[in-house]
Design an enzyme around this catalytic site. Sequence first.
Site, short mmCIF file in Angstrom:
data_model
loop_
_atom_site.label_atom_id
_atom_site.label_comp_id
_atom_site.label_asym_id
_atom_site.label_seq_id
_atom_site.Cartn_x
_atom_site.Cartn_y
_atom_site.Cartn_z
CB CYS A 2 0.76 3.98 -7.39
SG CYS A 2 -0.37 5.35 -7.21
NE ARG A 27 1.43 -1.76 -5.35
CZ ARG A 27 1.56 -2.25 -4.12
NH1 ARG A 27 1.52 -3.55 -3.93
NH2 ARG A 27 1.71 -1.47 -3.08
CD1 TRP A 74 -7.16 3.32 -8.37
CD2 TRP A 74 -6.71 4.45 -6.49
NE1 TRP A 74 -8.34 3.55 -7.72
CE2 TRP A 74 -8.10 4.24 -6.57
CE3 TRP A 74 -6.20 5.13 -5.41
CZ2 TRP A 74 -8.99 4.70 -5.60
CZ3 TRP A 74 -7.06 5.59 -4.43
CH2 TRP A 74 -8.44 5.39 -4.54
CG ASN A 98 2.04 2.88 -3.32
OD1 ASN A 98 0.91 3.35 -3.42
ND2 ASN A 98 2.31 1.78 -2.62
N GLY A 99 1.54 6.18 -2.39
CA GLY A 99 1.15 6.66 -1.05
C GLY A 99 0.47 8.00 -1.17
CD GLU A 479 -17.94 -10.70 -2.03
OE1 GLU A 479 -17.71 -9.62 -1.45
OE2 GLU A 479 -17.28 -11.06 -3.02
CE LYS A 483 -16.32 -9.86 -6.17
NZ LYS A 483 -15.99 -9.54 -4.84
CD GLU A 486 -15.55 -5.57 -6.60
OE1 GLU A 486 -14.58 -4.82 -6.38
OE2 GLU A 486 -15.65 -6.69 -6.08
CG HIS A 502 -37.31 -2.78 10.44
ND1 HIS A 502 -38.28 -2.56 11.41
CD2 HIS A 502 -36.96 -4.08 10.56
CE1 HIS A 502 -38.46 -3.67 12.12
NE2 HIS A 502 -37.67 -4.61 11.62
CE LYS A 602 -7.09 -9.24 -6.28
NZ LYS A 602 -8.48 -9.73 -6.25
C1 AGP Z 1 -13.08 -7.20 -3.64
O1 AGP Z 1 -13.83 -7.67 -4.77
C2 AGP Z 1 -12.63 -5.82 -3.78
N1 AGP Z 1 -11.80 -5.69 -4.93
C3 AGP Z 1 -12.07 -5.18 -2.54
O2 AGP Z 1 -13.17 -4.91 -1.72
C4 AGP Z 1 -11.05 -6.00 -1.69
O3 AGP Z 1 -11.68 -7.11 -1.13
C5 AGP Z 1 -10.54 -5.10 -0.56
O4 AGP Z 1 -9.88 -3.99 -1.15
C6 AGP Z 1 -9.59 -5.81 0.40
O5 AGP Z 1 -8.44 -6.22 -0.29
P1 AGP Z 1 -7.45 -7.26 0.44
O6 AGP Z 1 -8.23 -8.53 0.62
O7 AGP Z 1 -6.29 -7.41 -0.49
O8 AGP Z 1 -7.06 -6.65 1.76
#
Ligand code: AGP
Length: 607
Positions: A2, A27, A74, A98-99, A479, A483, A486, A502, A602
Amino acid sequence: MCGIIGILSKGDVAPRLLLGLRRLEYRGYDSAGIATLVNGRIERRRAEGKLVNLQNELKDNPLIGEVGIGHTRWATHGAPNERNAHPHATHKVAVVHNGIIENFQQLRDELNSSGYIFESDTDTEAISALITRELENGASINVAVKTSLDRLEGAFALAVIFAGEHNLIVGARRGSPLALGYGDGEMYLGSDAHALAPLTKRICYLEEGDWTIVTSERADIYDKNGTPVQRDEMETALSGATIGKGNFEHFMQKEIFEQPAVVGDTLQSYLNAHTLEITLPSLPFDLSEVSRVNLVACGTACYAGWVAKYWLERIARIPAEIDVASEFRYRDAPLPKGGIALFVSQSGETADTLAALRHCRENDQHIVSVVNVGESSIARESDVVLPTLAGPEIGVASTKAFTTQLTSLACFVIAVGKANGTLEHVKAASLAKSLTEVPSRMAEVLNHDQDIRELAINISKSRDVLYLGRGTAYPIALEGALKLKEISYIHAEGYAAGEMKHGPIALIDDGVPVIALAPPGELFEKTLSNVQEVIARGGKVVFISDHEGVKRLEKKSWASITMPKIDDFVAPLLYSIPIQLLAYHTAVIRGTDVDQPRNLAKSVTVE
Ligand code: AGP
């Protein structure tokens, strides 16, 4: 994770609390709220969902007050609704957090049995109740806060205001970041300097276990034992300017298209384009003596580390391990003294990655980090930082941070190979030269944008999508799957192409598109064979390769994307572009919230 903010001011704080929360929305954005003191009483406004809902609430029900706190959430404990939105308050205190308080249930039970009636399902409300109980038992504010903090287990960054105390905010941090801001007769608290940048450039980062009593004239800082301490004040380089989307529809789209520029900027910070020599920031250890590297990161950043593992082993002949941070710390890997632990993180605040860093610090590893936020916790706790110059990345889905991470890591690998003698000068120069071609090749690939948008129309109807790759294209397949899932919410999986036979090949039918990444190089033929196995079973393949590669499959693929010819070494940077565009357009077609997808944030500042 958060975002929290606190302002002690000479004027009404609500508008600036909102401004700070807007810069913290990355956040988390499940709910938001603020609290101020109005004639000594705690008043709150809270709203479920995005910050704009709180903004509308405040338009209908404005809030005055010269001391206040704010929060964007969050959800960790308790559904993302108004009842669980911060600030949590009693008649005596209001708290934003936050935590995660790991012993919250025990504290709730204890408080319940002493008659406290909880209004929310959150862990945070236990904090406001604890402090209130101490105050009601006659403790001073300092004692009430310290006693309560000592009861908490887990991670927190807190800002607390007190009924009747118009010239006071208390802050505290353990495991989550908290910055103190100095103004002109005003003081601020925030989860990071980015949130405070429009208010002040004068920042002090609290350290682990610190708590602070803030008035408009000063901030008294104490360590976890209650001993007064001094913490350095610094001038933040972060801009207070808000970042716009320009002519783009979404931040993610803007950031995808910024990649040629920011990859170029990042490369230039390491590479002399004339001599093709790479210079790293000064290192507190001898690069030629590096015997192994543990790469640790989360999500997209982990996939960048995964590519670097292949590079370190193949080019610099260094054993390298890659771990997701949330697993690394608990597998208790043997860490020979003097090894390098390399952390990759866009935000530099990811709690899992930061915890892994501290674990490696305790095991005498050299701490190197690749980060995009130079003043972040991970950067400040590293022995050396390899910066990415991606600029602020607002879209939750990481794009330009990823390719600039790959750029920094590629430079690190070349430098290690040269230092330990496994990479002779000509080859090192050739690899560096191939990096210099990436920005212009990326610009060429971005010209496929409309073709990929057409392709996304079909992908958007899919229930499952598979991504395949070999070698360094395998982490890019992972990756690509991340993408897509998410931001479009379509289930997707990345697989090593050779692994399909496999088991996963059982999934193949015409309802499961397969995105195959097949850059040129020694693994192309084997990747082609795996793709033909998929096509032979009716699979719909999107084949991503260069001109010769696409021709080899002729018309057998369902679709293809022709990539510029490029050295296999830098293919991971280039082949990231089509998978980013595919995910972006698919999400737009499906109408999801591209820049702030559901359930995400983020920066994940909780473990
Ligand atoms: C990436 O598209 C994601 N939003 C997420 O996996 C991100 O890469 C991950 O949380 C790591 O974040 P950071 O690079 O700020 O440590």
